[in-house]
Design an enzyme around this catalytic site. Structure first.
Site, PDB file in Angstrom:
ATOM      1  CB  SER A 107      -1.860   4.094  -1.915  1.00  0.00           C
ATOM      2  OG  SER A 107      -1.573   5.463  -1.828  1.00  0.00           O
ATOM      3  CG  HIS A 132       1.619   4.364   1.690  1.00  0.00           C
ATOM      4  ND1 HIS A 132       2.452   3.856   0.725  1.00  0.00           N
ATOM      5  CD2 HIS A 132       0.658   5.044   0.998  1.00  0.00           C
ATOM      6  CE1 HIS A 132       2.026   4.206  -0.469  1.00  0.00           C
ATOM      7  NE2 HIS A 132       0.945   4.941  -0.326  1.00  0.00           N
TER       8      HIS A 132
END
EC number: 3.4.21.92
Length: 211
Positions: A107, A132
């Site tokens: 992330s 993501h």
């Protein structure tokens, strides 16, 4: 324990005694790494860890702006605003920043890994990288107009994350959007092919044996 650097430890941090011509001092692994211009991001990216990382970057730049700073990363990611605070500081300081993934960079941490100086972004062979789209924490509640504001903020963060990753990977923003619509997990070699890192490091022990 030296109080200068207090990482978010989940266990008792080991300390050790060093003898020098200046006397005896107590230190810990994080302080020792800092003396070697190494920053270790081994926790979630939040306001506290972001402030710690930014402070270390600024101090190391002030000590010597022409020497590289190394950032080791093993982090599950975290908040978007904390991510961008660290990212902006990395781009602000004059020193080149080597980024090295140990374990995982997920992330927000994946963006920091990619944001290192081109040619100086690395990972160990079994490291994992996950990218993501960003999200807001918690349940979104409120009036419809408030929900519209929150939705617009999510889209702004997503677009900023996509353009940032595109800038550092060489991918176009549309490709980043498609790939981050769901979790995309990459091995070290796949992260290299994707443009997040430049080099998959060999083990030092094996390199010494084959030299």
């Amino acid at each position: 324990m030296n109080p200068q650097i207090q990482p978010q430890a989940r266990y008792i941090l080991p300390s050790f005694i060093e003898h020098s011509s200046f006397g005896i001092k107590e230190s810990n692994p994080y302080n020792k790494l800092f003396e070697e211009r190494i920053i270790f991001l081994g926790v979630q990216v939040d306001d506290a860890s972001a402030n710690d990382i930014m402070a270390q970057l600024l101090v190391l730049e002030s000590l010597d702006p022409d020497r590289d700073i190394t950032m080791y990363i093993n982090s599950p990611g975290g908040g978007f605003t904390s991510l961008m605070a660290i990212y902006d500081t990395m781009q602000y300081v004059r020193a080149d920043i080597q980024t090295v993934c140990l374990g995982q960079a997920a992330s927000a941490a994946a963006v920091l890994l990619a944001a290192g100086t081109p040619g100086k972004r690395m990972a160990l062979p079994n490291a994992r990288v996950l990218i993501h789209q960003p999200s807001l924490q918690g349940v979104i509640q409120g009036q419809f107009s408030d929900l519209e504001i929150q939705a617009a903020e999510i889209e702004r963060m997503r677009t900023l994350m996509e353009t940032t990753l595109a800038r550092h990977t060489g991918k176009d923003a549309a490709t980043i959007r498609k790939d981050t619509d769901r979790d995309k997990i990459l091995t070290a070699e796949e992260a290299k092919d994707y443009g997040i890192i430049d080099t998959v490091l060999e083990y030092r022990k094996l390199s010494a044996q084959t030299a």
